[in-house]
Scaffold this motif. Sequence first.
Motif, PDB file in Angstrom:
ATOM      1  N   THR A  15       0.811  -1.224   0.000  1.00 10.02           N
ATOM      2  CA  THR A  15       0.000   0.000   0.000  1.00 10.02           C
ATOM      3  C   THR A  15       0.843   1.272   0.000  1.00 10.02           C
ATOM      4  N   ALA A  16       2.160   1.137   0.219  1.00  9.23           N
ATOM      5  CA  ALA A  16       3.049   2.301   0.173  1.00  9.23           C
ATOM      6  C   ALA A  16       3.589   2.563  -1.235  1.00  9.23           C
ATOM      7  N   ASP A  17       3.182   1.756  -2.198  1.00 10.67           N
ATOM      8  CA  ASP A  17       3.735   1.809  -3.546  1.00 10.67           C
ATOM      9  C   ASP A  17       2.603   1.952  -4.564  1.00 10.67           C
ATOM     10  N   PRO A  18       2.457   3.116  -5.209  1.00  8.46           N
ATOM     11  CA  PRO A  18       1.381   3.292  -6.205  1.00  8.46           C
ATOM     12  C   PRO A  18       1.428   2.260  -7.328  1.00  8.46           C
ATOM     13  N   TYR A  19       2.623   1.877  -7.762  1.00  6.56           N
ATOM     14  CA  TYR A  19       2.758   0.820  -8.771  1.00  6.56           C
ATOM     15  C   TYR A  19       2.076  -0.450  -8.278  1.00  6.56           C
ATOM     16  N   SER A  20       2.356  -0.826  -7.055  1.00  5.68           N
ATOM     17  CA  SER A  20       1.807  -2.059  -6.495  1.00  5.68           C
ATOM     18  C   SER A  20       0.289  -2.001  -6.416  1.00  5.68           C
ATOM     19  N   GLU A  21      -0.248  -0.875  -5.996  1.00  6.27           N
ATOM     20  CA  GLU A  21      -1.704  -0.725  -5.898  1.00  6.27           C
ATOM     21  C   GLU A  21      -2.360  -0.894  -7.265  1.00  6.27           C
ATOM     22  N   GLN A  22      -1.800  -0.240  -8.293  1.00  2.00           N
ATOM     23  CA  GLN A  22      -2.408  -0.291  -9.619  1.00  2.00           C
ATOM     24  C   GLN A  22      -2.257  -1.672 -10.259  1.00  2.00           C
ATOM     25  N   VAL A  23      -1.070  -2.239 -10.174  1.00  2.00           N
ATOM     26  CA  VAL A  23      -0.834  -3.555 -10.778  1.00  2.00           C
ATOM     27  C   VAL A  23      -1.610  -4.627 -10.024  1.00  2.00           C
ATOM     28  N   GLY A  24      -1.658  -4.514  -8.709  1.00  2.00           N
ATOM     29  CA  GLY A  24      -2.422  -5.479  -7.924  1.00  2.00           C
ATOM     30  C   GLY A  24      -3.902  -5.461  -8.277  1.00  2.00           C
ATOM     31  N   ALA A  25      -4.484  -4.271  -8.396  1.00  2.00           N
ATOM     32  CA  ALA A  25      -5.901  -4.164  -8.760  1.00  2.00           C
ATOM     33  C   ALA A  25      -6.154  -4.765 -10.144  1.00  2.00           C
ATOM     34  N   TYR A  26      -5.235  -4.530 -11.057  1.00  2.00           N
ATOM     35  CA  TYR A  26      -5.373  -5.078 -12.413  1.00  2.00           C
ATOM     36  C   TYR A  26      -5.316  -6.604 -12.377  1.00  2.00           C
ATOM     37  N   TYR A  27      -4.410  -7.138 -11.556  1.00  2.00           N
ATOM     38  CA  TYR A  27      -4.255  -8.597 -11.467  1.00  2.00           C
ATOM     39  C   TYR A  27      -5.488  -9.253 -10.848  1.00  2.00           C
ATOM     40  N   ILE A  28      -6.044  -8.617  -9.836  1.00  2.00           N
ATOM     41  CA  ILE A  28      -7.273  -9.124  -9.223  1.00  2.00           C
ATOM     42  C   ILE A  28      -8.372  -9.260 -10.272  1.00  2.00           C
ATOM     43  N   ASP A  29      -8.505  -8.227 -11.093  1.00  2.00           N
ATOM     44  CA  ASP A  29      -9.546  -8.229 -12.117  1.00  2.00           C
ATOM     45  C   ASP A  29      -9.282  -9.284 -13.183  1.00  2.00           C
ATOM     46  N   LYS A  30      -8.060  -9.346 -13.698  1.00  2.27           N
ATOM     47  CA  LYS A  30      -7.762 -10.236 -14.817  1.00  2.27           C
ATOM     48  C   LYS A  30      -7.742 -11.713 -14.413  1.00  2.27           C
ATOM     49  N   ARG A  31      -7.324 -12.001 -13.182  1.00  2.00           N
ATOM     50  CA  ARG A  31      -7.286 -13.388 -12.718  1.00  2.00           C
ATOM     51  C   ARG A  31      -8.474 -13.724 -11.810  1.00  2.00           C
ATOM     52  N   ARG A  32      -9.375 -12.761 -11.654  1.00  2.01           N
ATOM     53  CA  ARG A  32     -10.616 -12.961 -10.910  1.00  2.01           C
ATOM     54  C   ARG A  32     -10.365 -13.537  -9.507  1.00  2.01           C
ATOM     55  N   LEU A  33      -9.483 -12.879  -8.788  1.00  2.00           N
ATOM     56  CA  LEU A  33      -9.146 -13.321  -7.444  1.00  2.00           C
ATOM     57  C   LEU A  33     -10.206 -12.884  -6.442  1.00  2.00           C
ATOM     58  N   LYS A  34     -10.415 -13.697  -5.425  1.00  3.12           N
ATOM     59  CA  LYS A  34     -11.341 -13.365  -4.344  1.00  3.12           C
ATOM     60  C   LYS A  34     -10.624 -12.508  -3.309  1.00  3.12           C
ATOM     61  N   GLU A  35     -11.415 -11.798  -2.520  1.00  2.00           N
ATOM     62  CA  GLU A  35     -10.829 -10.868  -1.552  1.00  2.00           C
ATOM     63  C   GLU A  35      -9.943 -11.585  -0.544  1.00  2.00           C
ATOM     64  N   ASN A  36     -10.296 -12.812  -0.160  1.00  2.00           N
ATOM     65  CA  ASN A  36      -9.470 -13.526   0.819  1.00  2.00           C
ATOM     66  C   ASN A  36      -8.153 -14.026   0.223  1.00  2.00           C
ATOM     67  N   GLN A  37      -7.970 -13.859  -1.081  1.00  2.00           N
ATOM     68  CA  GLN A  37      -6.701 -14.207  -1.730  1.00  2.00           C
ATOM     69  C   GLN A  37      -5.756 -13.024  -1.801  1.00  2.00           C
ATOM     70  N   VAL A  38      -6.145 -11.895  -1.230  1.00  2.00           N
ATOM     71  CA  VAL A  38      -5.362 -10.665  -1.348  1.00  2.00           C
ATOM     72  C   VAL A  38      -4.941 -10.178   0.038  1.00  2.00           C
ATOM     73  N   LEU A  39      -3.672  -9.861   0.182  1.00  2.00           N
ATOM     74  CA  LEU A  39      -3.131  -9.272   1.406  1.00  2.00           C
ATOM     75  C   LEU A  39      -2.565  -7.905   1.068  1.00  2.00           C
ATOM     76  N   ARG A  40      -3.047  -6.888   1.780  1.00  2.00           N
ATOM     77  CA  ARG A  40      -2.536  -5.531   1.615  1.00  2.00           C
ATOM     78  C   ARG A  40      -1.739  -5.153   2.855  1.00  2.00           C
ATOM     79  N   LEU A  41      -0.532  -4.664   2.650  1.00  2.69           N
ATOM     80  CA  LEU A  41       0.344  -4.270   3.754  1.00  2.69           C
ATOM     81  C   LEU A  41       1.277  -3.180   3.275  1.00  2.69           C
ATOM     82  N   ALA A  42       2.021  -2.594   4.197  1.00  2.00           N
ATOM     83  CA  ALA A  42       2.950  -1.509   3.849  1.00  2.00           C
ATOM     84  C   ALA A  42       4.388  -1.993   3.979  1.00  2.00           C
ATOM     85  N   LEU A  43       5.163  -1.762   2.911  1.00  2.00           N
ATOM     86  CA  LEU A  43       6.575  -2.132   2.891  1.00  2.00           C
ATOM     87  C   LEU A  43       7.404  -0.948   2.412  1.00  2.00           C
ATOM     88  N   PRO A  44       8.676  -0.875   2.817  1.00  3.15           N
ATOM     89  CA  PRO A  44       9.552   0.140   2.225  1.00  3.15           C
ATOM     90  C   PRO A  44       9.709  -0.112   0.723  1.00  3.15           C
TER      91      PRO A  44
END
Length: 319
Positions: A15-44
Motif C-alpha cells: 500500500t506504500a507503492d502506487p505501482y503495487s496498488e495499480q498492478v495489484g488491482a489489475y491482477y485481481i480483475d484479470k485473474r478474478r481473485l477473491k478478496e481472501n486471496q489478497v493481502l494488503r500491507l505496507a513495505l519500504p
Amino acid sequence: MGRITAADIGLVINTADPYSEQVGAYYIDKRRLKENQVLRLALPVRATLTPEEFADLKRQIDDHFGPKVQALALAWTQPYAVQCNAITGALALGFDPELCRQTCGRSRPSPYFNAATSRPYTDKGLRLAMLLAASDVAQAKALVDRGVAADRSLGWRGAPPVTAYYLSTQDAARNVRARLYPPVGLMRRQGVQVQVEQGDALTEKDRLLLAETGLAKVDGLERLHWVDGALADHLTSFGGQLDRQGGQTTALAWIASGATASYGTVTEPCNHLQKFPHPQLLLLHYLQGSSAIEAYWKSVAWPQQGVFVGEPLAAPFAR
C-alpha cells in the motif's frame, strides 16, 4: 498433470507503492481473485529489506493465507532482496544470513527442484513466489495480459511450431549452461523447434517460446518476437538487481521485450549451475502443462539468490 491455478494463488500488494496498488488491482480483475486471496500491507519501497522487515512481512503472509495457497504473486518491483537473499527465495526457503558471508558458496537446496507435485506448499512446505515486476505500470499490465492470453494457447495439433532458442556464447564463465542445452530438432508432439546457435548477440526469431543464454549484456532483444507465455533468462551475476542502471542486463529487459517470465540473481552467485534455471528442466515442465512459476521453480536447484519475475499463472501447454 495438475498445475497451480488462480484458485491456488495469493496476491500481496504494498500500500506504500502506487505501482503495487495499480498492478495489484489489475491482477485481481484479470485473474478474478477473491478478496481472501489478497493481502494488503505496507513495505519500504527500496531494493533490499532488512531481516527484521522481512520477518514482519513473512509473519503477515503466514497469518493471512491458509494452507490452500500454494504460491504468491508479489505486486511490486522493489523490494527484490533481503540482504543477500532474493525475496522470492527467502519467502519459500526462509532467510539465510549465513549465505551473506560467502555468496559464492552453496545455498539451501530446494525440495521442489524437478518435483512431480503441483502442490508445493501442501507437499513440500514451500510457498513459491514471483514478482509482478516491470519497468512501469503499463508494461506490468501488458505482462499480465500476456500471461492470461497464454493459457492453453499452444501445443495444439496442426498449429505452427514455436521456437525454443539457446545461444552459446564466447563468454566462458557465463556460458557454462551450454552443456545442458537440449538436443536440436523438432519436438513434433508439442510443436516446439529447438535451436542452438553460436554467437554473442541474439538473432531474429519469430514465435519464440523460450530463450536462454549466458552474457552480462544481452544484445538483440528487439529482434525477438514472442508468443504469449514466453520464458527467457541469461546467466550473469546481477540479472536480478531490478533497479540496476547500465552494465549487466536485468530480467526486466526480457519482460520489456515481450517475455512473460524471467529470472536473475540479486547478489554474486558465481557460476554454479544449481543457482540458475536448468535449460532442459525448464522446457520439460512447461511443455508438460506447468504454469510459469512452477516451471521456473522446478528448474532451479539452489534458488536462494534468484528472483523469479513475471506472470506466475501463464500456462500455454495446460489442458
